[in-house]
Design an enzyme around this catalytic site. Structure first.
Site, PDB file in Angstrom:
ATOM      1  N   ARG A 136       0.911  -1.166   0.007  1.00  0.00           N
ATOM      2  CA  ARG A 136       0.043  -0.033  -0.226  1.00  0.00           C
ATOM      3  C   ARG A 136       0.986   1.319  -0.060  1.00  0.00           C
ATOM      4  O   ARG A 136       0.451   2.348   0.558  1.00  0.00           O
ATOM      5  CB  ARG A 136      -0.973  -0.053   1.184  1.00  0.00           C
ATOM      6  CG  ARG A 136      -1.925  -0.977   1.367  1.00  0.00           C
ATOM      7  CD  ARG A 136      -3.013  -1.147  -0.071  1.00  0.00           C
ATOM      8  NE  ARG A 136      -3.848  -2.060   0.147  1.00  0.00           N
ATOM      9  CZ  ARG A 136      -3.482  -3.255  -0.380  1.00  0.00           C
ATOM     10  NH1 ARG A 136      -2.438  -3.471  -0.996  1.00  0.00           N
ATOM     11  NH2 ARG A 136      -4.420  -4.388  -0.327  1.00  0.00           N
TER      12      ARG A 136
ATOM     13  N   SER B 220     -11.632   1.142   3.966  1.00  0.00           N
ATOM     14  CA  SER B 220     -10.810   0.547   4.966  1.00  0.00           C
ATOM     15  C   SER B 220     -10.035   1.750   5.468  1.00  0.00           C
ATOM     16  O   SER B 220      -9.310   2.368   4.904  1.00  0.00           O
ATOM     17  CB  SER B 220      -9.929  -0.575   4.458  1.00  0.00           C
ATOM     18  OG  SER B 220     -10.937  -1.517   4.070  1.00  0.00           O
TER      19      SER B 220
ATOM     20  N   GLU C 199      -4.894   4.218   6.348  1.00  0.00           N
ATOM     21  CA  GLU C 199      -4.642   4.242   5.159  1.00  0.00           C
ATOM     22  C   GLU C 199      -4.928   5.655   4.604  1.00  0.00           C
ATOM     23  O   GLU C 199      -4.248   6.189   3.713  1.00  0.00           O
ATOM     24  CB  GLU C 199      -5.436   3.219   4.615  1.00  0.00           C
ATOM     25  CG  GLU C 199      -5.242   2.937   3.032  1.00  0.00           C
ATOM     26  CD  GLU C 199      -5.658   1.419   2.655  1.00  0.00           C
ATOM     27  OE1 GLU C 199      -5.816   1.380   1.352  1.00  0.00           O
ATOM     28  OE2 GLU C 199      -6.269   0.899   3.422  1.00  0.00           O
TER      29      GLU C 199
END
Length: 256
Positions: free
Chosen positions: A79, A153, A251
């Site tokens: 990520r 998320s 995130e």
């Protein structure tokens, strides 16, 4: 396949499947644009963009020159990429080139996909079948942002050393985890959060909650300021760290 940065990512995925190209079906229903995909190194169900990306075309705002950044130079990680870390804000991505294929999907699939296929009696796997399964799983787990205030998320799955992972597993044998290519272990952030007592929690002090389908998703029920979100996030992070010695990382980015 060369794609413009402004294209809608999921529309591109649908187009490739309609035109008999494979490689993107596991990345279905991820919101955003093509240009944002390499910044985050988007991934889902065992697939990551870095596995199929050839190069990124971008304007280097330091030199004001256009050029290509090949895969190995993107410094991809879980990520993340150089566009999100060391060179954040430096490059304006204009296009990406991906390596697609003509192969049909084959098992084994990611655990949740395997379970979906088994539960629904699916034994023939086409790209469209896989895309439909991913869409069904995501819609069951994640709230519709047009109806529920959320940004998907909120935490990434933490990657830890094998020693710590084994220590946690000795206390919690049902831990959800996956080995990484470099010998470390990726832990399920959702599982950690649920074990910490934050499954479908509604916090009156902050007006925030975790989504009933996935503890990874934080929902704004009546919070009025960013400080409320950050306070609720801190409660989750602190409890997980106290229980497991793992520091969760968010995130999404906060805008100034």
């Amino acid at each position: 396949m060369r794609l413009g940065a402004g294209e809608n990512w999921d529309e591109v995925v649908a187009w490739t499947i309609e035109h008999d190209w494979g490689g993107l079906e596991l990345l279905s229903k991820i919101p955003g644009t093509v240009g944002a995909a390499p910044i985050q190194n988007i991934g889902a169900y065992g697939q990551e963009l870095s596995k199929i990306l050839i190069e990124v075309e971008a304007l280097d705002t330091k030199t004001m020159a256009f050029g290509a950044v090949v895969n190995d130079a993107c410094n991809f990680g879980y990520r993340t990429s150089r566009f999100k870390t060391t060179d954040k804000g430096r490059y304006a991505i204009t296009a990406v080139t991906l390596k697609l294929n003509k192969d049909q999907p084959k098992p084994p699939f990611y655990e949740s996909l395997e379970e979906y296929f088994k539960d629904n009696g699916i034994t023939s796997y086409t790209r469209q079948v896989v895309r439909d399964a991913v869409a069904a799983i995501r819609s069951a787990k994640l709230p519709d942002p047009s109806a529920v205030n959320n940004n998907g998320s909120f935490f990434i799955n933490p990657v830890v050393g094998k020693e710590l992972a084994d220590k946690i597993a000795s206390r919690y044998p049902d831990i959800v985890s996956w080995p990484t290519d470099d010998g470390q272990v990726k832990l399920s952030a959702g599982w950690l959060i649920e074990q910490a007592g934050f499954k479908d929690i509604h916090d009156p002090a902050t007006g925030m909650a975790t989504w009933k389908g996935s503890a990874l998703v934080m929902v704004n029920e009546r919070a009025s300021k960013t400080a409320d979100l950050l306070a609720f996030k801190k409660k989750i992070v602190d409890k997980v760290n106290a229980m497991f010695g793992v520091n969760l990382q968010q995130e999404p980015e906060l805008l100034p």
